[in-house]
Design an enzyme around this catalytic site. Structure first.
Site, PDB file in Angstrom:
ATOM      1  N   LYS A  13     -55.215  38.021  90.437  1.00 46.30           N
ATOM      2  CA  LYS A  13     -56.450  37.215  90.445  1.00 46.30           C
ATOM      3  C   LYS A  13     -56.700  36.634  91.838  1.00 46.30           C
ATOM      4  O   LYS A  13     -57.794  36.725  92.374  1.00 46.30           O
ATOM      5  CB  LYS A  13     -56.363  36.063  89.427  1.00 46.30           C
ATOM      6  CG  LYS A  13     -56.133  36.494  87.997  1.00 46.30           C
ATOM      7  CD  LYS A  13     -56.054  35.325  87.052  1.00 46.30           C
ATOM      8  CE  LYS A  13     -54.904  34.380  87.315  1.00 46.30           C
ATOM      9  NZ  LYS A  13     -53.569  34.947  87.102  1.00 46.30           N
ATOM     10  N   ARG A  88     -58.148  27.256  81.699  1.00 45.15           N
ATOM     11  CA  ARG A  88     -56.928  27.845  81.142  1.00 45.15           C
ATOM     12  C   ARG A  88     -56.750  27.453  79.688  1.00 45.15           C
ATOM     13  O   ARG A  88     -55.793  27.911  79.043  1.00 45.15           O
ATOM     14  CB  ARG A  88     -55.730  27.330  81.936  1.00 45.15           C
ATOM     15  CG  ARG A  88     -55.062  28.350  82.812  1.00 45.15           C
ATOM     16  CD  ARG A  88     -53.936  27.617  83.522  1.00 45.15           C
ATOM     17  NE  ARG A  88     -52.950  28.507  84.048  1.00 45.15           N
ATOM     18  CZ  ARG A  88     -52.974  28.973  85.289  1.00 45.15           C
ATOM     19  NH1 ARG A  88     -53.962  28.687  86.097  1.00 45.15           N
ATOM     20  NH2 ARG A  88     -51.997  29.750  85.710  1.00 45.15           N
ATOM     21  N   ARG A 125     -43.120  38.634  94.792  1.00 50.15           N
ATOM     22  CA  ARG A 125     -44.121  37.848  95.543  1.00 50.15           C
ATOM     23  C   ARG A 125     -43.432  36.857  96.486  1.00 50.15           C
ATOM     24  O   ARG A 125     -42.447  36.219  96.150  1.00 50.15           O
ATOM     25  CB  ARG A 125     -45.029  37.080  94.584  1.00 50.15           C
ATOM     26  CG  ARG A 125     -45.973  36.139  95.341  1.00 50.15           C
ATOM     27  CD  ARG A 125     -47.104  35.637  94.494  1.00 50.15           C
ATOM     28  NE  ARG A 125     -46.665  35.066  93.237  1.00 50.15           N
ATOM     29  CZ  ARG A 125     -47.495  34.750  92.259  1.00 50.15           C
ATOM     30  NH1 ARG A 125     -48.787  34.945  92.386  1.00 50.15           N
ATOM     31  NH2 ARG A 125     -47.022  34.239  91.143  1.00 50.15           N
ATOM     32  N   ARG A 157     -42.085  31.375  95.358  1.00 46.96           N
ATOM     33  CA  ARG A 157     -42.617  30.213  94.663  1.00 46.96           C
ATOM     34  C   ARG A 157     -41.602  29.720  93.648  1.00 46.96           C
ATOM     35  O   ARG A 157     -40.947  30.519  92.968  1.00 46.96           O
ATOM     36  CB  ARG A 157     -43.918  30.605  93.938  1.00 46.96           C
ATOM     37  CG  ARG A 157     -45.149  29.983  94.523  1.00 46.96           C
ATOM     38  CD  ARG A 157     -46.404  30.602  93.988  1.00 46.96           C
ATOM     39  NE  ARG A 157     -46.626  30.434  92.551  1.00 46.96           N
ATOM     40  CZ  ARG A 157     -47.737  30.828  91.915  1.00 46.96           C
ATOM     41  NH1 ARG A 157     -48.716  31.389  92.592  1.00 46.96           N
ATOM     42  NH2 ARG A 157     -47.870  30.664  90.613  1.00 46.96           N
ATOM     43  N   ARG A 168     -44.360  31.158  81.482  1.00 44.36           N
ATOM     44  CA  ARG A 168     -45.761  31.259  81.915  1.00 44.36           C
ATOM     45  C   ARG A 168     -46.506  32.333  81.127  1.00 44.36           C
ATOM     46  O   ARG A 168     -47.680  32.175  80.788  1.00 44.36           O
ATOM     47  CB  ARG A 168     -45.831  31.551  83.417  1.00 44.36           C
ATOM     48  CG  ARG A 168     -45.480  30.328  84.264  1.00 44.36           C
ATOM     49  CD  ARG A 168     -45.229  30.679  85.715  1.00 44.36           C
ATOM     50  NE  ARG A 168     -46.364  31.276  86.375  1.00 44.36           N
ATOM     51  CZ  ARG A 168     -46.279  31.990  87.502  1.00 44.36           C
ATOM     52  NH1 ARG A 168     -45.104  32.196  88.079  1.00 44.36           N
ATOM     53  NH2 ARG A 168     -47.353  32.485  88.044  1.00 44.36           N
TER      54      ARG A 168
HETATM   55  P1  AP5 Z   1     -51.515  37.378  92.947  1.00 45.22           P
HETATM   56  O1  AP5 Z   1     -52.841  37.772  93.489  1.00 45.22           O
HETATM   57  O2  AP5 Z   1     -50.776  36.261  93.618  1.00 45.22           O
HETATM   58  O3  AP5 Z   1     -51.619  37.138  91.364  1.00 45.22           O
HETATM   59  P2  AP5 Z   1     -52.300  35.993  90.507  1.00 45.22           P
HETATM   60  O4  AP5 Z   1     -52.943  36.639  89.334  1.00 45.22           O
HETATM   61  O5  AP5 Z   1     -53.146  35.108  91.377  1.00 45.22           O
HETATM   62  O6  AP5 Z   1     -50.986  35.263  90.008  1.00 45.22           O
HETATM   63  P3  AP5 Z   1     -50.505  33.760  89.890  1.00 45.22           P
HETATM   64  O7  AP5 Z   1     -49.082  33.845  89.445  1.00 45.22           O
HETATM   65  O8  AP5 Z   1     -50.796  32.955  91.127  1.00 45.22           O
HETATM   66  O9  AP5 Z   1     -51.390  33.234  88.746  1.00 45.22           O
HETATM   67  P4  AP5 Z   1     -51.041  32.129  87.793  1.00 45.22           P
HETATM   68  O10 AP5 Z   1     -52.292  32.108  87.015  1.00 45.22           O
HETATM   69  O11 AP5 Z   1     -49.827  32.225  86.984  1.00 45.22           O
HETATM   70  O12 AP5 Z   1     -50.675  30.889  88.783  1.00 45.22           O
HETATM   71  P5  AP5 Z   1     -51.528  29.681  89.334  1.00 45.22           P
HETATM   72  O13 AP5 Z   1     -51.232  29.548  90.763  1.00 45.22           O
HETATM   73  O14 AP5 Z   1     -52.952  29.762  88.885  1.00 45.22           O
HETATM   74  O15 AP5 Z   1     -50.591  38.690  92.951  1.00 45.22           O
HETATM   75  C1  AP5 Z   1     -49.241  38.628  92.500  1.00 45.22           C
HETATM   76  C2  AP5 Z   1     -48.364  39.515  93.399  1.00 45.22           C
HETATM   77  O16 AP5 Z   1     -48.739  40.888  93.214  1.00 45.22           O
HETATM   78  C3  AP5 Z   1     -48.506  39.229  94.916  1.00 45.22           C
HETATM   79  O17 AP5 Z   1     -47.241  39.364  95.522  1.00 45.22           O
HETATM   80  C4  AP5 Z   1     -49.474  40.325  95.410  1.00 45.22           C
HETATM   81  O18 AP5 Z   1     -49.230  40.654  96.753  1.00 45.22           O
HETATM   82  C5  AP5 Z   1     -49.147  41.479  94.466  1.00 45.22           C
HETATM   83  N1  AP5 Z   1     -50.317  42.314  94.161  1.00 45.22           N
HETATM   84  C6  AP5 Z   1     -51.607  41.906  94.005  1.00 45.22           C
HETATM   85  N2  AP5 Z   1     -52.403  42.954  93.698  1.00 45.22           N
HETATM   86  C7  AP5 Z   1     -51.580  44.042  93.642  1.00 45.22           C
HETATM   87  C8  AP5 Z   1     -51.818  45.435  93.373  1.00 45.22           C
HETATM   88  N3  AP5 Z   1     -53.033  45.902  93.066  1.00 45.22           N
HETATM   89  N4  AP5 Z   1     -50.746  46.265  93.401  1.00 45.22           N
HETATM   90  C9  AP5 Z   1     -49.503  45.785  93.678  1.00 45.22           C
HETATM   91  N5  AP5 Z   1     -49.206  44.498  93.960  1.00 45.22           N
HETATM   92  C10 AP5 Z   1     -50.256  43.642  93.945  1.00 45.22           C
HETATM   93  O19 AP5 Z   1     -50.890  28.460  88.519  1.00 45.22           O
HETATM   94  C11 AP5 Z   1     -49.589  27.994  88.762  1.00 45.22           C
HETATM   95  C12 AP5 Z   1     -49.296  26.789  87.864  1.00 45.22           C
HETATM   96  O20 AP5 Z   1     -50.209  25.706  88.178  1.00 45.22           O
HETATM   97  C13 AP5 Z   1     -49.483  27.032  86.364  1.00 45.22           C
HETATM   98  O21 AP5 Z   1     -48.343  27.628  85.763  1.00 45.22           O
HETATM   99  C14 AP5 Z   1     -49.729  25.594  85.875  1.00 45.22           C
HETATM  100  O22 AP5 Z   1     -48.527  24.853  85.777  1.00 45.22           O
HETATM  101  C15 AP5 Z   1     -50.571  24.996  86.995  1.00 45.22           C
HETATM  102  N6  AP5 Z   1     -52.026  25.183  86.772  1.00 45.22           N
HETATM  103  C16 AP5 Z   1     -52.888  25.896  87.554  1.00 45.22           C
HETATM  104  N7  AP5 Z   1     -54.120  25.853  87.048  1.00 45.22           N
HETATM  105  C17 AP5 Z   1     -54.066  25.101  85.923  1.00 45.22           C
HETATM  106  C18 AP5 Z   1     -55.030  24.729  84.942  1.00 45.22           C
HETATM  107  N8  AP5 Z   1     -56.309  25.153  85.011  1.00 45.22           N
HETATM  108  N9  AP5 Z   1     -54.596  23.959  83.906  1.00 45.22           N
HETATM  109  C19 AP5 Z   1     -53.324  23.540  83.831  1.00 45.22           C
HETATM  110  N10 AP5 Z   1     -52.364  23.865  84.707  1.00 45.22           N
HETATM  111  C20 AP5 Z   1     -52.731  24.646  85.756  1.00 45.22           C
END
Ligand code: AP5
Length: 212
Positions: A13, A88, A125, A157, A168
């Site tokens: 994402k 979320r 990652r 991370r 997660r």
């Molecule tokens: P990446 O682009 O980083 O993936 P992502 O979908 O953004 O993954 P996240 O783990 O960041 O999402 P998340 O929703 O769990 O975490 P968030 O930060 O929102 O890609 C992943 C990896 O794959 C990278 O290494 C990349 O290089 C690689 N990659 C990408 N595309 C590729 C491809 N096509 N082929 C191969 N490799 C590829 O949330 C973290 C925490 O914050 C949550 O757990 C929660 O505690 C809190 N939080 C955040 N938002 C909220 C909310 N709205 N409500 C409550 N808590 C929240």
């Protein structure tokens, strides 16, 4: 245009939302990045969020909703934005509806990736403190432990450890995946994108869907 990028942890994402936001000239608003910044700065919000994020649970709705509504009210978001990581929960989606009317959004991009690939992506990652993202196999930093873009150190991370990733994924299935049906029942366009393949090809597929 108000867009949502939805999908499981590690689906890509953030990778895709940054690229599409740059193409469309609208901000990429990622609540995970905002919360990590709050943790790093030791703000009141960061102190409350830190342990919750390390467990892979969700930060309480009231805290995240207040943070997000303040962010979307800034000048750079007047013409639209891409939301990544928010909403979320159904309560967060309802807050968006209350703020903007209707469904709160124009379209959602749902990125689909199977669990085995998610685990491979998350375990490989690496990030820097300024939010630049790498992957040890797919997109490594050319300078090893140093960020190519800002020169800061690159690390895993805290919530990318295996046991936290399992939690997660459960949290995503229980609380966030139901948003696909929630928005499916509303008057917005849903684009389902296969998130497996080259990063450029996936960006092209998203742009083609949004322009269709
Ligand atoms: P990446 O682009 O980083 O993936 P992502 O979908 O953004 O993954 P996240 O783990 O960041 O999402 P998340 O929703 O769990 O975490 P968030 O930060 O929102 O890609 C992943 C990896 O794959 C990278 O290494 C990349 O290089 C690689 N990659 C990408 N595309 C590729 C491809 N096509 N082929 C191969 N490799 C590829 O949330 C973290 C925490 O914050 C949550 O757990 C929660 O505690 C809190 N939080 C955040 N938002 C909220 C909310 N709205 N409500 C409550 N808590 C929240």
């Amino acid at each position: 245009m108000r867009l949502l990028f939805l999908g499981p942890p590690g689906a890509g994402k953030g990778t895709q939302a940054k690229r599409v936001a740059a193409e469309l000239g609208i901000p990429h608003i990622a609540t995970g990045d905002m919360l990590r910044q709050a943790v790093a700065e030791g703000t009141e919000l960061g102190l409350q969020a830190r342990a919750i994020m390390e467990r892979g649970d969700l930060v309480p709705d009231n805290l995240v909703i207040a943070m997000l509504l303040e962010r979307v009210g800034r000048d750079d978001a007047t013409d639209g934005f891409i939301l990544d990581g928010f909403p979320r929960t159904i309560a967060q989606a309802e807050a968006l509806e209350a703020r903007f009317g209707g469904a709160g959004l124009d379209a959602a991009v749902v990125i689909e990736v199977d669990t085995e690939e998610i685990v491979r992506r998350i375990s490989g990652r690496r990030v820097c403190p300024n939010g630049h993202v790498f992957h040890i196999d797919e997109a490594p930093s050319s300078t090893g432990g140093v960020c190519d873009q800002c020169g800061d150190s690159v690390y895993q991370r805290e919530d990318d450890r295996a046991e936290t990733v399992r939690n997660r994924l459960h949290v995503y299935r229980d609380l966030t995946e139901p948003l696909i049906a929630f928005y499916g029942a509303r008057d917005i366009t849903m684009h389902v994108i296969d998130g497996v393949g080259g990063v450029d090809a996936i960006t092209d597929a998203i742009m083609a869907a949004l322009n269709s």
